[in-house]
Design a protein around this motif. Structure first.
Motif, PDB file in Angstrom:
ATOM      1  N   UNK A 128      -3.075 -55.496  19.873  1.00 19.43           N
ATOM      2  CA  UNK A 128      -4.283 -54.878  20.491  1.00 19.43           C
ATOM      3  C   UNK A 128      -3.592 -55.028  22.092  1.00 19.43           C
ATOM      4  N   UNK A 129      -3.337 -56.093  22.452  1.00 18.64           N
ATOM      5  CA  UNK A 129      -2.837 -56.504  24.057  1.00 18.64           C
ATOM      6  C   UNK A 129      -1.813 -55.345  24.290  1.00 18.64           C
ATOM      7  N   UNK A 130      -0.626 -55.185  23.287  1.00 21.88           N
ATOM      8  CA  UNK A 130       0.312 -54.232  23.696  1.00 21.88           C
ATOM      9  C   UNK A 130      -0.400 -52.453  23.895  1.00 21.88           C
ATOM     10  N   UNK A 131      -1.308 -52.179  22.995  1.00 22.90           N
ATOM     11  CA  UNK A 131      -1.854 -51.085  23.200  1.00 22.90           C
ATOM     12  C   UNK A 131      -2.730 -50.760  24.341  1.00 22.90           C
ATOM     13  N   UNK A 145       1.014 -58.353  36.633  1.00 18.38           N
ATOM     14  CA  UNK A 145      -0.060 -59.338  36.537  1.00 18.38           C
ATOM     15  C   UNK A 145      -0.921 -59.430  35.278  1.00 18.38           C
ATOM     16  N   UNK A 146      -1.551 -58.082  35.055  1.00 19.52           N
ATOM     17  CA  UNK A 146      -2.197 -57.969  33.742  1.00 19.52           C
ATOM     18  C   UNK A 146      -1.480 -58.258  32.652  1.00 19.52           C
ATOM     19  N   UNK A 147      -0.204 -57.761  32.490  1.00 22.37           N
ATOM     20  CA  UNK A 147       0.789 -57.987  31.195  1.00 22.37           C
ATOM     21  C   UNK A 147       0.850 -59.315  31.337  1.00 22.37           C
ATOM     22  N   UNK A 151      -0.289 -61.774  27.841  1.00 22.49           N
ATOM     23  CA  UNK A 151       0.645 -62.591  27.187  1.00 22.49           C
ATOM     24  C   UNK A 151       0.171 -64.086  27.157  1.00 22.49           C
ATOM     25  N   UNK A 152      -0.167 -64.450  28.275  1.00 28.11           N
ATOM     26  CA  UNK A 152      -0.793 -65.967  28.259  1.00 28.11           C
ATOM     27  C   UNK A 152      -1.822 -66.272  27.247  1.00 28.11           C
ATOM     28  N   UNK A 153      -2.700 -65.280  27.319  1.00 28.23           N
ATOM     29  CA  UNK A 153      -3.772 -65.325  26.276  1.00 28.23           C
ATOM     30  C   UNK A 153      -3.253 -65.282  24.958  1.00 28.23           C
ATOM     31  N   UNK A 164       6.559 -63.021  18.738  1.00 32.47           N
ATOM     32  CA  UNK A 164       6.201 -62.001  18.080  1.00 32.47           C
ATOM     33  C   UNK A 164       5.578 -60.766  19.047  1.00 32.47           C
ATOM     34  N   UNK A 165       5.087 -60.957  19.958  1.00 35.34           N
ATOM     35  CA  UNK A 165       4.754 -59.563  20.573  1.00 35.34           C
ATOM     36  C   UNK A 165       4.852 -59.650  22.306  1.00 35.34           C
TER      37      UNK A 165
END
Length: 373
Positions: A128-131, A145-147, A151-153, A164-165
């Motif tokens: 979901x984050x990558x999409x 910064x959003x990425x 990633x931190x979340x 993994x992602x």
């Protein structure tokens, strides 16, 4: 595409929908051991690994029913699938000519079908984050910064996301933000700081995020959060929050001989996706700049190496190979955003062998969690 072949691929979509529904209904009959306990663990006793989802749930309810696992995970799956359809439509289009590629990606047993079978696990959050990062504009440093925040979340949801992602997210940022523009020192500094920060967060979660109280007290606290505290069998995996990395690696290598028996099955499943891999190869080969091809290939190698490290550390092999395929599908979309020297033909919908492979891929319901099927 002839009308007959067009009907084949449209029918595959309907069959895929039915198979996904069947996988979901089957999942509802299985006890959610790991997924449920993740909704109970929070930051009540300090910084704890794998506790973000439970902490968020705790903001809305003090008692966690079992059905909430399926409600939350099902909603996240639906959102992820809807956004993937939007991404596919924007990247490739979604007409008859693109249906075979859609079947081999969205309909793959590695992808959304397996996300349904692993419902409640954390894998789908990385997808979901990558999409989302593929859909939002990448025109400013705020994108980096959003990425980093995404990633931190993910690392706070489960620290294994760093392998993994997060590598795929980093590759998406490189392809969408860094490659199309002249990189400044500020760009490099922010990207480097983000990587260092994520590495530090991972190490903190891995080595300092263990539960600071005895396991009996921990499970007693978890029971106070359960809607039905008599279902103590759902707490049998509480030891995960105490298990050191060395024990996880030891368990993985102890299971290695039996897990390696699944490798031929994974190889066969990957071969069934041959039309997808050919399209990916042709797309990389058609890139306009040699430097872009080299960076894409390097990114794919790094992503794969991260999964090999996971294979050596944690034994959920079916999940890992499935998420690796998901990352390859995401990278396919990312590579498509780069300039090419010529149009790349997608999967041939009129090819008889491809159609047979499409039907086989459609009929396979999922890959699994630890071992194939």
């Amino acid at each position: 595409m002839t009308a007959a072949y067009s009907r084949h691929w449209r029918t595959m979509l309907a069959v895929n929908a039915a198979v996904m529904l069947g996988v979901f209904l089957h999942k509802l009959t299985l006890p959610p051991y790991i997924p449920y306990i993740h909704l109970l663990v929070d930051f009540h006793h300090g910084f704890i690994k794998r506790a973000l989802i439970g902490a968020i749930v705790g903001l809305f309810t003090t008692k966690v029913p079992v059905w909430l696992v399926f409600a939350i995970a099902g909603s996240v799956w639906l959102i992820t699938f809807a956004l993937f359809v939007q991404l596919f439509r924007r990247t490739f289009g979604l007409n008859s000519a693109q249906l075979p590629l859609f079947v081999f990606t969205a309909g793959s047993p590695f992808v959304f079908k397996n996300f349904l079978f692993t419902l409640g696990h954390f894998d789908v959050y990385g997808c979901l984050g990558a999409i989302i990062l593929m859909l939002v504009p990448a025109g400013s440093l705020g994108y980096v910064l959003l990425a980093a925040l995404t990633s931190a979340v993910l690392v706070l949801i489960h620290h294994i996301h760093l392998l993994m992602y997060v590598p795929t997210i980093a590759a998406i940022v490189v392809l969408r933000y860094y490659l199309p523009r002249r990189t400044t020192r500020l760009d490099m500094a922010v990207g480097g700081a983000a990587l260092i920060g994520l590495g530090a967060l991972f190490l903190t979660a891995q080595f300092l995020g263990t539960m600071p109280l005895p396991e009996a007290d921990f499970t007693a606290y978890l029971r106070t959060r359960m809607a039905d505290p008599t279902r103590t069998e759902l707490l049998q995996f509480a030891y995960v929050w105490y298990q050191p990395l060395t024990k996880e690696v030891q368990d993985t290598w102890a299971r290695l001989p039996s897990n390696l028996l699944g490798v031929p099955v994974y190889a066969l499943l990957l071969w069934l996706h041959a039309p997808l891999w050919r399209t990916f190869r042709d797309l990389i080969g058609a890139l306009e700049e040699q430097r872009h091809r080299q960076i894409v290939i390097a990114a794919l190698v790094v992503i794969t190496l991260a999964y090999l490290v996971m294979f050596a550390m944690v034994f959920d092999y079916s999940r890992w190979i499935s998420s690796w395929v998901v990352c390859m599908v995401l990278m396919l979309h990312a590579v498509k955003t780069l300039p090419t020297t010529k149009p790349v033909a997608l999967i041939d919908a009129g090819d008889r062998t491809t159609t047979i492979l499409g039907w086989i891929v459609t009929a396979i319901p999922r890959v699994g969690i630890i071992r194939p099927f």
